[in-house]
Scaffold this motif. Structure first.
Motif, PDB file in Angstrom:
ATOM      1  N   ASP A  86       8.235  -3.592  -0.830  1.00  0.00           N
ATOM      2  CA  ASP A  86       8.470  -2.177  -0.545  1.00  0.00           C
ATOM      3  C   ASP A  86       9.729  -1.987   0.298  1.00  0.00           C
ATOM      4  O   ASP A  86      10.528  -1.086   0.035  1.00  0.00           O
ATOM      5  CB  ASP A  86       7.253  -1.590   0.163  1.00  0.00           C
ATOM      6  CG  ASP A  86       7.326  -0.085   0.290  1.00  0.00           C
ATOM      7  OD1 ASP A  86       7.893   0.571  -0.597  1.00  0.00           O
ATOM      8  OD2 ASP A  86       6.790   0.435   1.289  1.00  0.00           O
TER       9      ASP A  86
ATOM     10  N   GLY B  81       0.238   2.644   0.044  1.00  0.00           N
ATOM     11  CA  GLY B  81      -1.181   2.931  -0.190  1.00  0.00           C
ATOM     12  C   GLY B  81      -1.920   1.726  -0.745  1.00  0.00           C
ATOM     13  O   GLY B  81      -3.042   1.422  -0.332  1.00  0.00           O
ATOM     14  N   LEU B  82      -1.284   1.026  -1.675  1.00  0.00           N
ATOM     15  CA  LEU B  82      -1.889  -0.164  -2.254  1.00  0.00           C
ATOM     16  C   LEU B  82      -2.081  -1.257  -1.200  1.00  0.00           C
ATOM     17  O   LEU B  82      -3.131  -1.893  -1.140  1.00  0.00           O
ATOM     18  CB  LEU B  82      -1.013  -0.682  -3.399  1.00  0.00           C
ATOM     19  CG  LEU B  82      -1.525  -1.889  -4.172  1.00  0.00           C
ATOM     20  CD1 LEU B  82      -2.820  -1.547  -4.895  1.00  0.00           C
ATOM     21  CD2 LEU B  82      -0.460  -2.357  -5.151  1.00  0.00           C
ATOM     22  N   GLY B  83      -1.086  -1.442  -0.354  1.00  0.00           N
ATOM     23  CA  GLY B  83      -1.195  -2.433   0.718  1.00  0.00           C
ATOM     24  C   GLY B  83      -2.310  -2.105   1.687  1.00  0.00           C
ATOM     25  O   GLY B  83      -3.104  -2.975   2.075  1.00  0.00           O
ATOM     26  N   THR B  84      -2.402  -0.845   2.067  1.00  0.00           N
ATOM     27  CA  THR B  84      -3.460  -0.410   2.987  1.00  0.00           C
ATOM     28  C   THR B  84      -4.832  -0.570   2.348  1.00  0.00           C
ATOM     29  O   THR B  84      -5.780  -1.047   2.994  1.00  0.00           O
ATOM     30  CB  THR B  84      -3.236   1.058   3.393  1.00  0.00           C
ATOM     31  OG1 THR B  84      -1.947   1.180   3.997  1.00  0.00           O
ATOM     32  CG2 THR B  84      -4.303   1.540   4.356  1.00  0.00           C
ATOM     33  N   LEU B  85      -4.946  -0.187   1.087  1.00  0.00           N
ATOM     34  CA  LEU B  85      -6.212  -0.309   0.379  1.00  0.00           C
ATOM     35  C   LEU B  85      -6.656  -1.764   0.297  1.00  0.00           C
ATOM     36  O   LEU B  85      -7.812  -2.092   0.614  1.00  0.00           O
ATOM     37  CB  LEU B  85      -6.097   0.279  -1.030  1.00  0.00           C
ATOM     38  CG  LEU B  85      -7.331   0.129  -1.921  1.00  0.00           C
ATOM     39  CD1 LEU B  85      -8.492   0.948  -1.358  1.00  0.00           C
ATOM     40  CD2 LEU B  85      -7.008   0.548  -3.341  1.00  0.00           C
ATOM     41  N   TYR B  86      -5.748  -2.651  -0.089  1.00  0.00           N
ATOM     42  CA  TYR B  86      -6.135  -4.058  -0.213  1.00  0.00           C
ATOM     43  C   TYR B  86      -6.499  -4.655   1.141  1.00  0.00           C
ATOM     44  O   TYR B  86      -7.458  -5.410   1.251  1.00  0.00           O
ATOM     45  CB  TYR B  86      -5.044  -4.899  -0.876  1.00  0.00           C
ATOM     46  CG  TYR B  86      -5.556  -6.285  -1.204  1.00  0.00           C
ATOM     47  CD1 TYR B  86      -6.274  -6.498  -2.361  1.00  0.00           C
ATOM     48  CD2 TYR B  86      -5.389  -7.346  -0.323  1.00  0.00           C
ATOM     49  CE1 TYR B  86      -6.806  -7.750  -2.656  1.00  0.00           C
ATOM     50  CE2 TYR B  86      -5.912  -8.601  -0.599  1.00  0.00           C
ATOM     51  CZ  TYR B  86      -6.612  -8.796  -1.768  1.00  0.00           C
ATOM     52  OH  TYR B  86      -7.145 -10.029  -2.047  1.00  0.00           O
TER      53      TYR B  86
ATOM     54  N   ILE C   9       3.468  -7.244  -0.472  1.00  0.00           N
ATOM     55  CA  ILE C   9       3.656  -5.846  -0.883  1.00  0.00           C
ATOM     56  C   ILE C   9       4.628  -5.149   0.064  1.00  0.00           C
ATOM     57  O   ILE C   9       5.531  -4.424  -0.376  1.00  0.00           O
ATOM     58  CB  ILE C   9       2.301  -5.104  -0.945  1.00  0.00           C
ATOM     59  CG1 ILE C   9       1.458  -5.653  -2.094  1.00  0.00           C
ATOM     60  CG2 ILE C   9       2.508  -3.597  -1.110  1.00  0.00           C
ATOM     61  CD1 ILE C   9       0.021  -5.144  -2.107  1.00  0.00           C
TER      62      ILE C   9
ATOM     63  N   LEU D 185       2.970   4.681  -3.459  1.00  0.00           N
ATOM     64  CA  LEU D 185       2.138   3.708  -4.154  1.00  0.00           C
ATOM     65  C   LEU D 185       2.026   2.390  -3.402  1.00  0.00           C
ATOM     66  O   LEU D 185       0.903   1.924  -3.136  1.00  0.00           O
ATOM     67  CB  LEU D 185       2.676   3.464  -5.569  1.00  0.00           C
ATOM     68  CG  LEU D 185       1.858   2.464  -6.389  1.00  0.00           C
ATOM     69  CD1 LEU D 185       0.475   3.028  -6.680  1.00  0.00           C
ATOM     70  CD2 LEU D 185       2.573   2.100  -7.662  1.00  0.00           C
ATOM     71  N   LEU D 186       3.135   1.767  -3.068  1.00  0.00           N
ATOM     72  CA  LEU D 186       3.075   0.456  -2.423  1.00  0.00           C
ATOM     73  C   LEU D 186       2.436   0.492  -1.035  1.00  0.00           C
ATOM     74  O   LEU D 186       1.577  -0.352  -0.742  1.00  0.00           O
ATOM     75  CB  LEU D 186       4.462  -0.185  -2.387  1.00  0.00           C
ATOM     76  CG  LEU D 186       5.008  -0.597  -3.762  1.00  0.00           C
ATOM     77  CD1 LEU D 186       6.433  -1.114  -3.639  1.00  0.00           C
ATOM     78  CD2 LEU D 186       4.108  -1.602  -4.441  1.00  0.00           C
TER      79      LEU D 186
END
Length: 91
Positions: A47, A19-24, A43, A16-17
């Motif tokens: 992590d 992926g969230l960092g990459t997405l943002y 993030i 999750l973290l």
């Protein structure tokens, strides 16, 4: 810590973290969202901290298991440790 909580936190730290960092980070570059580096850095720091805590928890868990997995053989009401030479590498 229960196994279920450990598994949830591990999933958050591994998937999750990051992926969230990459997405943002990607969306911040594409759409001009603010503070891309700062948010992704935060993030990532969280992590890494969570991963460290989970590593310590795992090491403590397996360390306790090794301490409690000693086999004893009872002879004459005395306890003698049974040595498994395959794990010790022989005498």
């Amino acid at each position: 810590m229960s196994n279920k909580l450990y598994d949830i936190l591990k999933w958050i730290a591994q998937y999750l973290l990051p992926g969230l960092g990459t997405l943002y980070f990607a969306l911040a570059k594409i759409w001009g969202l603010p503070y891309g580096v700062e948010i992704v850095g935060t993030i990532s720091a969280f992590d890494a901290f969570l991963g460290g805590l989970l590593g310590i928890s795992s090491a403590n868990y397996y360390g306790k298991q090794e301490q409690t997995n000693v086999n004893y053989d009872s002879v004459d009401d005395r306890e003698y440790e049974v040595i498994d030479e395959s794990k010790e590498g022989g005498l």
